[in-house]
Design a protein around this motif. Structure first.
Motif, PDB file in Angstrom:
ATOM      1  N   VAL A 119      81.560 -23.142  17.268  1.00  0.00           N
ATOM      2  CA  VAL A 119      80.773 -23.862  17.540  1.00  0.00           C
ATOM      3  C   VAL A 119      79.868 -22.633  18.927  1.00  0.00           C
ATOM      4  O   VAL A 119      80.233 -21.574  18.911  1.00  0.00           O
ATOM      5  CB  VAL A 119      81.250 -24.815  18.893  1.00  0.00           C
ATOM      6  N   ALA A 120      79.390 -22.991  19.581  1.00  0.00           N
ATOM      7  CA  ALA A 120      78.369 -22.547  20.619  1.00  0.00           C
ATOM      8  C   ALA A 120      78.565 -22.721  22.186  1.00  0.00           C
ATOM      9  O   ALA A 120      79.498 -23.613  22.231  1.00  0.00           O
ATOM     10  CB  ALA A 120      76.849 -22.994  20.565  1.00  0.00           C
ATOM     11  N   SER A 121      78.944 -21.737  22.993  1.00  0.00           N
ATOM     12  CA  SER A 121      78.964 -21.577  24.284  1.00  0.00           C
ATOM     13  C   SER A 121      78.171 -22.030  25.240  1.00  0.00           C
ATOM     14  O   SER A 121      77.091 -20.951  24.907  1.00  0.00           O
ATOM     15  CB  SER A 121      80.269 -21.669  24.443  1.00  0.00           C
ATOM     16  N   CYS A 122      78.240 -22.051  26.252  1.00  0.00           N
ATOM     17  CA  CYS A 122      77.555 -20.868  27.750  1.00  0.00           C
ATOM     18  C   CYS A 122      78.399 -20.739  28.411  1.00  0.00           C
ATOM     19  O   CYS A 122      78.923 -21.678  29.027  1.00  0.00           O
ATOM     20  CB  CYS A 122      75.843 -21.981  27.684  1.00  0.00           C
ATOM     21  N   SER A 134      68.678 -24.706  18.742  1.00  0.00           N
ATOM     22  CA  SER A 134      69.445 -25.356  17.923  1.00  0.00           C
ATOM     23  C   SER A 134      69.026 -24.657  16.792  1.00  0.00           C
ATOM     24  O   SER A 134      69.199 -25.235  16.029  1.00  0.00           O
ATOM     25  CB  SER A 134      68.686 -27.027  17.856  1.00  0.00           C
ATOM     26  N   THR A 135      67.708 -23.510  16.725  1.00  0.00           N
ATOM     27  CA  THR A 135      68.504 -22.896  15.581  1.00  0.00           C
ATOM     28  C   THR A 135      68.296 -20.931  15.803  1.00  0.00           C
ATOM     29  O   THR A 135      68.654 -20.507  17.545  1.00  0.00           O
ATOM     30  CB  THR A 135      66.268 -22.944  14.955  1.00  0.00           C
ATOM     31  N   TRP A 136      68.390 -20.458  15.156  1.00  0.00           N
ATOM     32  CA  TRP A 136      68.568 -19.082  15.436  1.00  0.00           C
ATOM     33  C   TRP A 136      67.707 -18.138  15.716  1.00  0.00           C
ATOM     34  O   TRP A 136      67.708 -17.180  16.584  1.00  0.00           O
ATOM     35  CB  TRP A 136      68.850 -18.046  14.059  1.00  0.00           C
ATOM     36  N   VAL A 137      66.327 -18.872  15.374  1.00  0.00           N
ATOM     37  CA  VAL A 137      65.000 -18.641  16.234  1.00  0.00           C
ATOM     38  C   VAL A 137      65.292 -18.982  17.829  1.00  0.00           C
ATOM     39  O   VAL A 137      64.283 -17.795  18.665  1.00  0.00           O
ATOM     40  CB  VAL A 137      63.501 -19.325  15.413  1.00  0.00           C
ATOM     41  N   GLU A 138      65.940 -19.467  18.536  1.00  0.00           N
ATOM     42  CA  GLU A 138      65.583 -20.071  19.787  1.00  0.00           C
ATOM     43  C   GLU A 138      67.414 -19.089  20.342  1.00  0.00           C
ATOM     44  O   GLU A 138      66.683 -19.664  21.450  1.00  0.00           O
ATOM     45  CB  GLU A 138      65.707 -21.264  19.609  1.00  0.00           C
ATOM     46  N   PRO A 253      74.166 -23.690  16.826  1.00  0.00           N
ATOM     47  CA  PRO A 253      72.630 -23.938  16.423  1.00  0.00           C
ATOM     48  C   PRO A 253      72.601 -23.411  14.748  1.00  0.00           C
ATOM     49  O   PRO A 253      73.509 -23.339  13.801  1.00  0.00           O
ATOM     50  CB  PRO A 253      71.794 -21.974  16.628  1.00  0.00           C
ATOM     51  N   SER A 254      71.757 -23.747  13.936  1.00  0.00           N
ATOM     52  CA  SER A 254      71.344 -23.823  12.764  1.00  0.00           C
ATOM     53  C   SER A 254      69.842 -23.133  11.929  1.00  0.00           C
ATOM     54  O   SER A 254      68.805 -23.513  12.495  1.00  0.00           O
ATOM     55  CB  SER A 254      71.673 -24.691  11.957  1.00  0.00           C
ATOM     56  N   MET A 255      70.567 -22.709  10.677  1.00  0.00           N
ATOM     57  CA  MET A 255      68.610 -22.798   9.871  1.00  0.00           C
ATOM     58  C   MET A 255      68.350 -24.137  10.594  1.00  0.00           C
ATOM     59  O   MET A 255      66.714 -24.108   9.414  1.00  0.00           O
ATOM     60  CB  MET A 255      68.558 -22.627   8.833  1.00  0.00           C
ATOM     61  N   THR A 256      68.901 -25.148   9.925  1.00  0.00           N
ATOM     62  CA  THR A 256      68.090 -26.821   9.678  1.00  0.00           C
ATOM     63  C   THR A 256      67.791 -27.698  10.674  1.00  0.00           C
ATOM     64  O   THR A 256      67.648 -28.811  10.997  1.00  0.00           O
ATOM     65  CB  THR A 256      69.088 -27.156   8.551  1.00  0.00           C
ATOM     66  N   ARG A 257      68.624 -27.273  12.265  1.00  0.00           N
ATOM     67  CA  ARG A 257      68.703 -27.838  13.078  1.00  0.00           C
ATOM     68  C   ARG A 257      69.582 -28.647  13.207  1.00  0.00           C
ATOM     69  O   ARG A 257      69.373 -29.586  14.585  1.00  0.00           O
ATOM     70  CB  ARG A 257      67.226 -28.711  13.703  1.00  0.00           C
ATOM     71  N   SER A 326      81.257 -33.026  22.455  1.00  0.00           N
ATOM     72  CA  SER A 326      80.139 -32.164  22.602  1.00  0.00           C
ATOM     73  C   SER A 326      79.960 -30.862  20.766  1.00  0.00           C
ATOM     74  O   SER A 326      78.856 -30.917  20.678  1.00  0.00           O
ATOM     75  CB  SER A 326      80.087 -31.326  23.894  1.00  0.00           C
ATOM     76  N   THR A 327      81.138 -31.267  20.394  1.00  0.00           N
ATOM     77  CA  THR A 327      81.397 -30.490  19.602  1.00  0.00           C
ATOM     78  C   THR A 327      81.774 -31.289  17.605  1.00  0.00           C
ATOM     79  O   THR A 327      81.855 -30.097  17.067  1.00  0.00           O
ATOM     80  CB  THR A 327      82.430 -29.617  19.622  1.00  0.00           C
ATOM     81  N   ARG A 328      81.874 -32.595  18.141  1.00  0.00           N
ATOM     82  CA  ARG A 328      82.919 -32.940  17.443  1.00  0.00           C
ATOM     83  C   ARG A 328      81.943 -33.328  15.573  1.00  0.00           C
ATOM     84  O   ARG A 328      82.295 -32.963  14.803  1.00  0.00           O
ATOM     85  CB  ARG A 328      82.513 -34.966  17.498  1.00  0.00           C
ATOM     86  N   GLU A 329      80.440 -33.654  15.869  1.00  0.00           N
ATOM     87  CA  GLU A 329      79.514 -33.681  15.229  1.00  0.00           C
ATOM     88  C   GLU A 329      79.590 -31.748  14.376  1.00  0.00           C
ATOM     89  O   GLU A 329      79.505 -31.863  13.173  1.00  0.00           O
ATOM     90  CB  GLU A 329      78.589 -33.234  15.282  1.00  0.00           C
ATOM     91  N   THR A 330      79.715 -30.871  15.012  1.00  0.00           N
ATOM     92  CA  THR A 330      79.574 -29.767  14.408  1.00  0.00           C
ATOM     93  C   THR A 330      81.096 -30.008  13.488  1.00  0.00           C
ATOM     94  O   THR A 330      81.062 -28.740  12.469  1.00  0.00           O
ATOM     95  CB  THR A 330      79.622 -28.818  15.241  1.00  0.00           C
TER      96      THR A 330
END
Length: 391
Positions: A119-122, A134-138, A253-257, A326-330
């Motif tokens: 998952v992601a964290s901050c 939400s994307t790798w570009v971001e 984050p992902s390629m598809t948002r 917050s991480t359930r969808e992943t």
């Protein structure tokens, strides 16, 4: 007096809840004593289970080992010892594919007492005014916004570099990207490697030497790491009682948002087929994986439950800064690794190849994309062919 010996992994999340559950179980059944030994996080993923199964009654295991363990006959099939109603509840309340990940050949070899994925964290206090990528570009844009000594971090020690690489491959190529005869398709693997090399110069210098625990410790203690895009989640760092700055965990984050196909982790509790007390060991596994224990003492002792009753519990989420909400969808859309007999060895050795290429690239700013993928695929084909010759 019956004494059961268990082997788990050396972290509060992997050890403390089992000790507490064992103490409560012994109060319920005074003639039973359960002791626990610990192995390192690396050994948890790499150490041969057949060697442990001869010494321990209870084993905490990683799901990629299921195929080889079933072939070796070292685990007791839990569907022979637990009721159909109980197993149905476990299946219905699985977080993502956690329960299914311990199935093989129509049998259930472990129970998902711990659920996790990358998952992601901050650090929320350092992300003020910024959106979570939400994307790798971001993610790349975030690296360019950060100033001073603030960076994004990414645990890329050999094991975790490989896990992140597989997450990226699954996100790019879909859950069925891995060819169990040939390895990783060229277009998928090269795109994933290119993304890793693309971000490498912008990472915190500790990234290549860190596993998730080391990265989160550094993130919580100082103000240098603002964000981590991919690493196995640890609710311990988001709790009210956590040491240092609390972290916030969220979808990848992902390629598809869409937070799709992050690598599934977690831990299953299994019973050795060599145990002299299989019925008792299976009863303890049933006890510790039950919704009542998972939603109470398992979490309270520092565990990361595998039963959805705990993931949906409002009290638990309040205490953990909504880690589970917050991480359930992943988790629900996570990627389950192959579980064939060669994959555990492949993952370990391919991680070394990948880490070596990343380390070289970090020093000389040269990307080694085609040659790295080819070396990894050659390794997989060698292991696969060698295994078939030895059958």
């Amino acid at each position: 007096m019956i004494t059961l010996k268990g082997m788990t992994w050396d972290h509060e999340r992997g050890f403390s809840p089992l000790v507490m559950a064992s103490e409560e179980f012994s109060k319920k059944y005074p003639g039973i004593n359960i002791t626990w030994d610990r192995r390192s996080l690396k050994d948890f993923g790499d150490y041969p289970l057949d060697l442990l199964a001869s010494k321990y009654d209870l084993l905490l295991i990683d799901h990629p080992h299921i195929g080889i363990s079933a072939a070796q006959g070292i685990l007791a099939p839990l569907d022979e010892w637990l009721s159909g109603d109980y197993l149905m509840d476990q299946w219905k309340n699985s977080v993502g594919p956690s329960y299914r990940s311990y199935q093989w050949g129509g049998r259930q070899w472990a129970l998902a007492v711990d659920a996790a994925a990358q998952v992601a964290s901050c650090r929320p206090d350092l992300m003020v005014g910024r959106e979570m990528p939400s994307t790798w570009v971001e993610v790349r844009e975030l690296t360019e916004e950060l100033t001073g000594n603030q960076k994004i971090g990414w645990p890329l020690c050999p094991t975790d570099a490989m896990c992140s690489f597989l997450s990226l491959c699954a996100n790019i190529g879909g859950k069925s990207f891995f060819d169990e005869e040939e390895g990783i398709p060229k277009s998928t693997g090269e795109a994933a490697l290119a993304l890793m090399f693309w971000l490498l110069p912008h990472l915190h210098e500790a990234s290549l030497a860190s596993n998730p625990i080391q990265m989160y410790d550094l993130m919580a203690a100082g103000d240098e790491i603002v964000y981590v895009p991919l690493a196995f989640g640890y609710s311990n760092y988001s709790r009210a009682a956590s040491h240092g700055h609390r972290l916030h965990f969220t979808d990848i984050p992902s390629m598809t948002r869409k937070p799709e196909h992050a690598l599934l982790g977690g831990v299953g509790i299994a019973v050795s087929s060599k145990s002299d007390h299989i019925p008792v060991a299976a009863e303890f596994a049933e006890y510790v994986a039950s919704p009542e224990i998972q939603s109470s003492l398992y979490y309270e002792a520092g565990g990361q439950p595998g039963h959805s009753a705990a993931w949906m519990d409002e009290k638990i989420n309040k205490d953990s800064g909504d880690f589970f909400f917050s991480t359930r969808e992943t988790l629900e859309f996570s990627y389950m690794r192959p579980r064939n007999q060669v994959f555990p060895a492949y993952q370990e050795e391919a991680g070394v190849i990948l880490h070596r290429a990343l380390s070289r690239a970090y020093k000389d700013r040269t990307q080694y994309v085609p040659e790295t993928l080819e070396e990894m695929n050659q390794l997989y084909r060698y292991l696969k062919n060698n295994n078939q010759e030895n059958l």
